[in-house]
Design a protein around this motif. Structure first.
Motif, PDB file in Angstrom:
ATOM      1  N   VAL A 290       0.830  -1.203   0.000  1.00  0.00           N
ATOM      2  CA  VAL A 290       0.000   0.000   0.000  1.00  0.00           C
ATOM      3  C   VAL A 290       0.866   1.254   0.000  1.00  0.00           C
ATOM      4  N   VAL A 291       1.847   1.303   0.888  1.00  0.00           N
ATOM      5  CA  VAL A 291       2.713   2.483   0.966  1.00  0.00           C
ATOM      6  C   VAL A 291       3.467   2.686  -0.336  1.00  0.00           C
ATOM      7  N   GLN A 292       3.933   1.608  -0.944  1.00  0.00           N
ATOM      8  CA  GLN A 292       4.613   1.724  -2.233  1.00  0.00           C
ATOM      9  C   GLN A 292       3.688   2.316  -3.287  1.00  0.00           C
ATOM     10  N   SER A 293       2.435   1.886  -3.300  1.00  0.00           N
ATOM     11  CA  SER A 293       1.475   2.408  -4.274  1.00  0.00           C
ATOM     12  C   SER A 293       1.228   3.894  -4.067  1.00  0.00           C
ATOM     13  N   ILE A 294       1.114   4.292  -2.808  1.00  0.00           N
ATOM     14  CA  ILE A 294       0.897   5.708  -2.511  1.00  0.00           C
ATOM     15  C   ILE A 294       2.098   6.540  -2.941  1.00  0.00           C
ATOM     16  N   MET A 295       3.296   6.034  -2.674  1.00  0.00           N
ATOM     17  CA  MET A 295       4.500   6.794  -3.021  1.00  0.00           C
ATOM     18  C   MET A 295       4.697   6.896  -4.536  1.00  0.00           C
ATOM     19  N   LYS A 296       4.244   5.891  -5.276  1.00  0.00           N
ATOM     20  CA  LYS A 296       4.408   5.916  -6.731  1.00  0.00           C
ATOM     21  C   LYS A 296       3.406   6.846  -7.396  1.00  0.00           C
ATOM     22  N   HIS A 297       2.177   6.884  -6.884  1.00  0.00           N
ATOM     23  CA  HIS A 297       1.131   7.688  -7.513  1.00  0.00           C
ATOM     24  C   HIS A 297       0.351   8.456  -6.445  1.00  0.00           C
ATOM     25  N   PRO A 298       1.001   9.347  -5.719  1.00  0.00           N
ATOM     26  CA  PRO A 298       0.342  10.014  -4.587  1.00  0.00           C
ATOM     27  C   PRO A 298      -0.871  10.850  -4.973  1.00  0.00           C
ATOM     28  N   GLN A 299      -0.787  11.622  -6.045  1.00  0.00           N
ATOM     29  CA  GLN A 299      -1.865  12.551  -6.362  1.00  0.00           C
ATOM     30  C   GLN A 299      -3.155  11.846  -6.738  1.00  0.00           C
ATOM     31  N   ARG A 300      -3.046  10.681  -7.332  1.00  0.00           N
ATOM     32  CA  ARG A 300      -4.255   9.931  -7.691  1.00  0.00           C
ATOM     33  C   ARG A 300      -5.016   9.467  -6.450  1.00  0.00           C
ATOM     34  N   LEU A 301      -4.321   9.412  -5.326  1.00  0.00           N
ATOM     35  CA  LEU A 301      -4.955   8.991  -4.076  1.00  0.00           C
ATOM     36  C   LEU A 301      -5.171  10.165  -3.121  1.00  0.00           C
ATOM     37  N   GLY A 302      -4.953  11.371  -3.608  1.00  0.00           N
ATOM     38  CA  GLY A 302      -5.233  12.547  -2.806  1.00  0.00           C
ATOM     39  C   GLY A 302      -4.083  13.042  -1.952  1.00  0.00           C
ATOM     40  N   PHE A 303      -2.879  12.519  -2.168  1.00  0.00           N
ATOM     41  CA  PHE A 303      -1.722  12.941  -1.370  1.00  0.00           C
ATOM     42  C   PHE A 303      -0.825  13.880  -2.173  1.00  0.00           C
ATOM     43  N   LYS A 304      -0.271  14.861  -1.490  1.00  0.00           N
ATOM     44  CA  LYS A 304       0.656  15.802  -2.112  1.00  0.00           C
ATOM     45  C   LYS A 304       2.059  15.704  -1.526  1.00  0.00           C
ATOM     46  N   ASP A 305       2.194  15.087  -0.358  1.00  0.00           N
ATOM     47  CA  ASP A 305       3.498  14.992   0.291  1.00  0.00           C
ATOM     48  C   ASP A 305       3.702  13.587   0.832  1.00  0.00           C
ATOM     49  N   THR A 306       4.707  12.899   0.311  1.00  0.00           N
ATOM     50  CA  THR A 306       4.997  11.535   0.765  1.00  0.00           C
ATOM     51  C   THR A 306       6.394  11.418   1.361  1.00  0.00           C
ATOM     52  N   THR A 307       7.024  12.549   1.646  1.00  0.00           N
ATOM     53  CA  THR A 307       8.374  12.516   2.213  1.00  0.00           C
ATOM     54  C   THR A 307       8.461  13.186   3.581  1.00  0.00           C
ATOM     55  N   ASN A 308       7.724  14.276   3.787  1.00  0.00           N
ATOM     56  CA  ASN A 308       7.781  15.010   5.051  1.00  0.00           C
ATOM     57  C   ASN A 308       6.718  14.529   6.023  1.00  0.00           C
ATOM     58  N   ALA A 309       7.022  14.639   7.294  1.00  0.00           N
ATOM     59  CA  ALA A 309       6.019  14.384   8.321  1.00  0.00           C
ATOM     60  C   ALA A 309       5.139  15.608   8.483  1.00  0.00           C
ATOM     61  N   CYS A 310       3.875  15.389   8.749  1.00  0.00           N
ATOM     62  CA  CYS A 310       2.959  16.509   8.993  1.00  0.00           C
ATOM     63  C   CYS A 310       3.314  17.208  10.300  1.00  0.00           C
ATOM     64  N   CYS A 311       3.706  16.435  11.304  1.00  0.00           N
ATOM     65  CA  CYS A 311       3.986  16.981  12.635  1.00  0.00           C
ATOM     66  C   CYS A 311       5.387  16.555  13.077  1.00  0.00           C
ATOM     67  N   GLY A 312       6.227  17.509  13.397  1.00  0.00           N
ATOM     68  CA  GLY A 312       7.583  17.186  13.821  1.00  0.00           C
ATOM     69  C   GLY A 312       8.483  18.393  13.758  1.00  0.00           C
ATOM     70  N   SER A 313       9.771  18.144  13.605  1.00  0.00           N
ATOM     71  CA  SER A 313      10.728  19.236  13.514  1.00  0.00           C
ATOM     72  C   SER A 313      11.972  18.758  12.776  1.00  0.00           C
ATOM     73  N   GLY A 314      12.797  19.707  12.329  1.00  0.00           N
ATOM     74  CA  GLY A 314      14.029  19.374  11.652  1.00  0.00           C
ATOM     75  C   GLY A 314      13.817  18.943  10.211  1.00  0.00           C
ATOM     76  N   ARG A 315      14.832  18.340   9.643  1.00  0.00           N
ATOM     77  CA  ARG A 315      14.793  17.915   8.249  1.00  0.00           C
ATOM     78  C   ARG A 315      13.672  16.912   8.002  1.00  0.00           C
ATOM     79  N   PHE A 316      12.853  17.162   7.014  1.00  0.00           N
ATOM     80  CA  PHE A 316      11.679  16.347   6.687  1.00  0.00           C
ATOM     81  C   PHE A 316      10.680  16.283   7.850  1.00  0.00           C
ATOM     82  N   ASN A 317      10.810  17.178   8.820  1.00  0.00           N
ATOM     83  CA  ASN A 317      10.007  17.100  10.050  1.00  0.00           C
ATOM     84  C   ASN A 317      10.210  15.745  10.731  1.00  0.00           C
TER      85      ASN A 317
END
Length: 376
Positions: A290-317
């Motif tokens: 599932v995660v591989q599918s989301i990372m390959k085609h994020p926008q088709r599933l409604g995702f715009k960011d597959t690298t950064n954390a939504c909540c956190g700090s520092g590089r990539f949050n």
């Protein structure tokens, strides 16, 4: 995978995610009942719904504070490493429950007629735990989680008779989601010495994990478990935390290789156990796929960011966890990752829907729905 089959996979994910949302609305309105007597959950922070809240010590991994739970009903932090529900909650919804059964430590010392009569179930998962007893500290390893279930099983048998307990437990679902922390610990052992594990090191370590995993499943079988719903390890090398350690911000291949090795070993082990132990049925749900599918085609599933954390700090949050002082994104439904290691509510919903209702690409040898409905 070719472009056309991949597109079909994505459309399937979207369809089952919508079905999952509809199921959630039905359950919330009181229009559904559980399809199995109980759900028993074992594992780590991917499945923990608050057990670690009851453990002493400052070193215990917890998520019972904001911004965790910002999208949970009543916007309260519960101990889930998520902005809302985790994958177990959505799987439980599909099975007809309101959400994951309660943390075992929340009901262990209380009179809960449902739980102690073998109904509803209990969640034994503990953030930071693993297949190995040595993984993590001040938490509840998988072996101890099995022991806690043994205590509950004895209570159930005392209340409704051994025969009735055997029947209700054989129809219940035993969900296991663990392994990632063991792989992180193994990788960290070598990275702290500025070295990398050899192929022989990796084979030996993964083989040991699979052997111990088998032993835990056998112990649950002896206690009455027959239906096993296994969640495999996602490509953990692509989480924000590992990316934050890579000089180029790429996925850490060694971690992903370990995850693939463990997943194959567990899948083969479950198949072998099903041939050796009468009545044992199983499904391995692939969060990895599932995660591989989301990372390959994020926008088709409604995702715009597959690298950064939504909540956190520092590089990539991804340098620290989600705390009240952490940076919090506004468009949480567009993120794959909630914090440095865990998925968002939105990602968990898609993953659970695909595993529950999807094709063999996401769950095998049957999907979770077929496992739940199997009355043979």
């Amino acid at each position: 995978m070719a472009a056309v089959p991949q597109l079909r996979v994505l459309l399937l994910l979207l369809a089952v995610a919508a079905a999952c949302a509809a199921a959630a609305e039905t359950v919330a309105s009181g229009g559904s009942t559980s399809r199995v007597p109980a759900l028993y959950v074992f594992g780590d922070s991917t499945a923990d719904v608050g057990n670690n809240n009851y453990l002493p010590g400052s070193a215990v991994p917890r998520a019972n504070f904001p911004h965790n739970g910002v999208d949970f009903p009543t916007s309260r932090p519960t101990g889930r490493f998520s902005n809302g529900y985790n994958g177990v909650d959505f799987l439980a919804l599909n099975m007809g429950f309101k959400r994951s059964p309660p943390p075992f430590l929340a009901v262990a010392n209380k009179t809960n007629k449902q739980v102690f009569r073998g109904l509803l179930g209990a969640n034994f998962a503990s953030a930071g735990s693993g297949i190995l007893d040595t993984t993590g500290s001040s938490i509840i390893p998988l072996s101890q989680q099995v022991e806690q279930f043994a205590t509950l099983q004895r209570n159930i048998s005392a209340r409704i008779s051994q025969g009735a307990a055997d029947t209700v437990l054989s129809r219940s679902v035993f969900l296991v989601s663990t392994g990632g922390n063991d792989l992180f610990a193994f990788f960290s052992l070598f990275s702290s010495k500025n070295s990398t594990p050899s192929d022989a090191d990796k084979r030996q370590f993964v083989g040991n994990l699979v052997s111990l995993y088998q032993n835990h499943v056998k112990a649950l079988y002896v206690l009455g478990a027959r239906k096993f719903a296994v969640i495999d390890v996602p490509p953990i090398g692509c989480c924000p935390y590992p990316r934050s350690m890579h000089p180029l911000g790429a996925c850490i291949d060694v971690l992903n290789e370990l995850a693939r090795g463990l997943n194959k070993g567990v899948k083969d082990a479950m198949h072998g156990l099903s041939l050796s132990f009468p009545g044992l049925k199983y499904s391995v749900g692939s969060s990895h796929a599932v995660v591989q599918s989301i990372m390959k085609h994020p926008q088709r599933l409604g995702f715009k960011d597959t690298t950064n954390a939504c909540c956190g700090s520092g590089r990539f949050n991804g340098k620290s966890g989600c705390t009240p002082n952490a940076t919090l994104c506004e468009n949480r439904h567009e993120y794959l990752f909630w914090d440095l290691l865990h998925p968002t509510h939105a990602a968990s919903k898609i993953a659970a829907a695909a595993i529950y209702n999807g094709s063999l690409h996401f769950a095998a040898p049957v999907n979770f729905r077929q496992l739940v409905e199997d009355e043979s």
